[in-house]
Design a protein around this motif. Structure first.
Motif, PDB file in Angstrom:
ATOM      1  N   UNK A 407       0.829  -1.207   0.000  1.00 21.15           N
ATOM      2  CA  UNK A 407       0.000   0.000   0.000  1.00 21.15           C
ATOM      3  C   UNK A 407       0.856   1.247   0.000  1.00 21.15           C
ATOM      4  N   UNK A 408       1.944   1.228   0.790  1.00 19.25           N
ATOM      5  CA  UNK A 408       2.869   2.361   0.798  1.00 19.25           C
ATOM      6  C   UNK A 408       3.604   2.467  -0.528  1.00 19.25           C
ATOM      7  N   UNK A 409       4.038   1.322  -1.035  1.00 13.53           N
ATOM      8  CA  UNK A 409       4.817   1.291  -2.272  1.00 13.53           C
ATOM      9  C   UNK A 409       3.988   1.756  -3.468  1.00 13.53           C
ATOM     10  N   UNK A 410       2.703   1.382  -3.487  1.00 16.18           N
ATOM     11  CA  UNK A 410       1.832   1.700  -4.629  1.00 16.18           C
ATOM     12  C   UNK A 410       0.989   2.956  -4.390  1.00 16.18           C
ATOM     13  N   UNK A 411       1.296   3.695  -3.328  1.00 15.73           N
ATOM     14  CA  UNK A 411       0.636   4.978  -3.041  1.00 15.73           C
ATOM     15  C   UNK A 411      -0.883   4.839  -2.910  1.00 15.73           C
ATOM     16  N   UNK A 447       4.105   7.845   5.126  1.00 13.74           N
ATOM     17  CA  UNK A 447       4.230   8.110   3.702  1.00 13.74           C
ATOM     18  C   UNK A 447       2.935   8.691   3.152  1.00 13.74           C
ATOM     19  N   UNK A 448       2.661   8.412   1.874  1.00 13.53           N
ATOM     20  CA  UNK A 448       1.444   8.931   1.245  1.00 13.53           C
ATOM     21  C   UNK A 448       0.185   8.231   1.750  1.00 13.53           C
ATOM     22  N   UNK A 449       0.327   6.993   2.130  1.00 11.50           N
ATOM     23  CA  UNK A 449      -0.843   6.203   2.543  1.00 11.50           C
ATOM     24  C   UNK A 449      -1.224   6.505   3.984  1.00 11.50           C
ATOM     25  N   UNK A 450      -2.525   6.668   4.203  1.00 18.67           N
ATOM     26  CA  UNK A 450      -3.047   6.874   5.564  1.00 18.67           C
ATOM     27  C   UNK A 450      -3.513   5.522   6.104  1.00 18.67           C
ATOM     28  N   UNK A 451      -2.851   5.069   7.186  1.00 21.37           N
ATOM     29  CA  UNK A 451      -3.174   3.769   7.788  1.00 21.37           C
ATOM     30  C   UNK A 451      -4.060   3.974   9.011  1.00 21.37           C
TER      31      UNK A 451
END
Length: 630
Positions: A407-411, A447-451
């Motif tokens: 998820x982080x890697x693929x934004x 990163x860009x992803x909100x967890x």
């Protein structure tokens, strides 16, 4: 059965007999019409004069009635089962024949002998009496038949909660069904303005008088006939009935009626879910629609109880595509079949796969490019995971880490993880594995992803939960097995849990652990007792409860917060945010070592490594308790 049933032949009367009876009623009505016209005082001369004028008209009268009655098929209906459609045919047949009499009268007057077929007053009076007697005769036969087939034993009294359309339909169906020995005692309704009145001869009582009615009368059954009833009000009604030992049933939603028709067979038992339900949650529909519309949404564990519930609700917000991921092939087939029956839903894609297969997952992310991930895939059964800790770590920890990293890697825009109250101060392997998954998701939020993590307790009716187990045990005649008399659990419905997951996903900005207000905890033994009562059985007489002892890793009660966690309120009263706990950075190295050890070490060593990652993990009633003594 009553002796009156002997008056009805086993076979239906021949149609020609019914026609003769109907023609006799017509003749009788014609005679009454003439008696009324002459005020029952006419002398012989008047009668002879009138008979000379109408002697041929009488032959026409019977011929017309016979032809019209046959044309409309009024003899075809089974008299004892006369319905409104039969009465409609009677009306049309009687009206048509009387109109024909008028037309023939005009023809006779103008082109034959200057006499009408019958005087106008005779036609009108005969018409009224004929239809009245035809209808009443059928009604009386039907009434006598219904009474004759009722059991001679005392009828069981029924209360119907809801004096609206659904309640009226239930009343009529009960009264019409000769196979059951029920009698509608009255309606219950919340509307003060109609209490004390009668509807179709049945008294309407205010809901506040329920307990009084149950105490003073031998009410056998209460039928809930209000659709979309407030869950708390429904729960209150059911509780009062259970306390009084009265059976509770409900009228199903009209959408589930067979071919649009409702029968007594469809009056269903009230479920324990109806007793534990709460007031529906009001979501921010606008924000949900804005957040999910035209997005690609991936749901892992899509065939499970929570996963499939999320899928159904996400589809309502018109995403661009919903990707359903699960490794349970049969369950996915069933879900696909269900979704294919729905109309006008967004496209969805079925993917069979294992979240622990990193190459497969990367291909999935590259192919569909999801912007939202709802991660519901997990092993959740406590006793099984106690026996198989390596699988708990592989699926719940490694699988989560693979999805988080991708998820982080693929934004991916948002990643929402479904956790459990068993992750709080875990006493079992399953709960500890979910706590480690929470740590992984929180740590990745840079990163860009909100967890976002959501944490809640037991879900009513979910696969493998206690309620389906109790239902099976009741169907098999028992005993119902409860691990401990003191054990309590929090419960919420599947739709409620899924709604809160969606709402938390919308409001979260990353790093939060959302805790849901689960209401009051419920003693499992009380749950079992109420399910027995709702099934119409008696504890100790029809079925037993047996205490089997706590299973390995099982808690007496669940917690939603760790002692080190505080909560802060959100705009939604049922959603709270647990304060983020500080985690020693060394823990991430420990997680790596734990994942590398899967399949390479024994259970005891693996669980010891889990306890190093989650220091508050203290095993309960488990073989791993020896590790806590070191």
């Amino acid at each position: 059965m009553n002796n009156t049933i002997n008056m009805f032949p086993k076979k239906n009367l021949p149609r020609w007999i019914i026609i003769l009876i109907d023609l006799f009623i017509s003749a009788f009505s014609l005679a009454i019409a003439y008696l009324i016209r002459f005020d029952i005082k006419a002398d012989d001369a008047q009668w002879r004069l009138e008979l000379g004028i109408v002697k041929y008209s009488i032959i026409v009268f019977f011929a017309v009635r016979l032809i019209v009655f046959f044309s409309f098929g009024i003899q075809k209906g089974i008299v004892r089962h006369t319905s409104t459609s039969d009465f409609k045919r009677l009306f049309l047949a009687t009206t048509t024949s009387s109109v024909i009499f008028v037309i023939l009268g005009i023809v006779r007057y103008n082109w034959i002998d200057n006499y009408y077929l019958f005087p106008s007053s005779i036609i009108v009076i005969e018409y009224v009496f004929c239809f009245f007697f035809l209808a009443v005769s059928r009604f009386i036969v039907k009434l006598l038949y219904l009474e004759s087939v009722k059991s001679s034993s005392e009828q069981q009294l029924v209360l119907i909660y809801g004096a609206g359309v659904s309640g009226l339909i239930a009343k009529r169906i009960i009264e019409k069904d000769v196979r059951i020995n029920l009698k509608v005692f009255g309606f219950l309704d919340d509307n003060n303005r109609i209490s004390g009145n009668r509807i179709e001869g049945v008294e309407v009582f205010h809901t506040s008088k329920l307990e009084e009615i149950l105490q003073k009368n031998k009410i056998h059954q209460v039928i809930i006939a209000i659709q979309n009833l407030d869950p708390e009000k429904r729960s209150c009604i059911v509780e009062k009935c259970i306390d009084a030992g009265v059976e509770v049933k409900k009228v199903p939603n009209p959408k589930s009626w067979i071919n649009g028709a409702f029968t007594t067979n469809q009056i269903a038992q009230v479920n324990i879910e109806d007793l534990l339900g709460r007031t529906p949650i009001v979501l921010n529909q606008e924000k949900l629609a804005d957040g999910l519309k035209d997005q690609v949404v991936l749901v892992t564990g899509a065939a499970g109880s929570i996963g499939s519930g999320i899928v159904r609700q996400v589809l309502e917000y018109r995403p661009k595509l919903v990707v359903l991921l699960d490794q349970a092939e049969s369950a996915m087939y069933d879900l696909e079949f269900e979704l294919n029956q729905l109309k006008d839903i967004p496209p969805f894609e079925i993917v069979i796969g294992d979240i622990c297969n990193e190459e497969r997952m990367e291909l999935l992310f590259d192919t569909f490019k999801p912007s939202w991930v709802f991660h519901a895939a997990a092993y959740k059964h406590v006793p099984m995971m106690e026996l198989n800790p390596s699988e708990a770590v592989r699926n719940n920890v490694k699988g989560t880490k693979i999805l988080v990293d991708l998820s982080n890697k693929k934004a991916v825009h948002k990643f929402v993880m479904i956790s459990t109250d068993k992750a709080v101060n875990p006493t079992n392997v399953m709960g500890a594995s979910k706590r480690i998954a929470e740590i992984i998701a929180q740590a990745a939020n840079n990163g860009q992803t909100q967890f976002i993590t959501t944490r809640f307790g037991n879900v009513l009716g979910s696969n493998g939960s206690v309620i389906p187990l109790f239902k099976r045990q009741i169907e098999q005649g028992g005993p119902i097995t409860v691990t401990d008399e003191r054990i309590t659990r929090y419960f919420m419905t599947i739709p409620e849990a899924c709604q809160l997951v969606l709402e938390a996903g919308i409001m979260g900005s990353g790093g939060e652990i959302y805790v849901f207000d689960m209401g009051k905890s419920v003693r499992i033994v009380d749950l079992a007792k109420k399910m027995i009562q709702l099934s119409g059985l008696e504890l100790g007489k029809d079925i037993e409860i047996r205490f089997s002892g706590l299973r390995p890793g099982e808690k007496l009660y669940e917690e939603l917060l760790n002692d080190a966690e505080n909560v802060q309120e959100t705009h939604h009263p049922k959603i709270l945010i647990a304060s983020e706990r500080e985690v020693d950075e060394k823990v991430y190295d420990k997680i790596e070592r734990l994942l590398n050890a899967v399949g390479k070490t024994d259970n005891l060593s693996l669980v010891q490594m889990m306890k190093e990652v989650v220091p508050e993990f203290i095993s309960n009633n488990s073989e791993y308790s020896v590790l806590d003594k070191k």
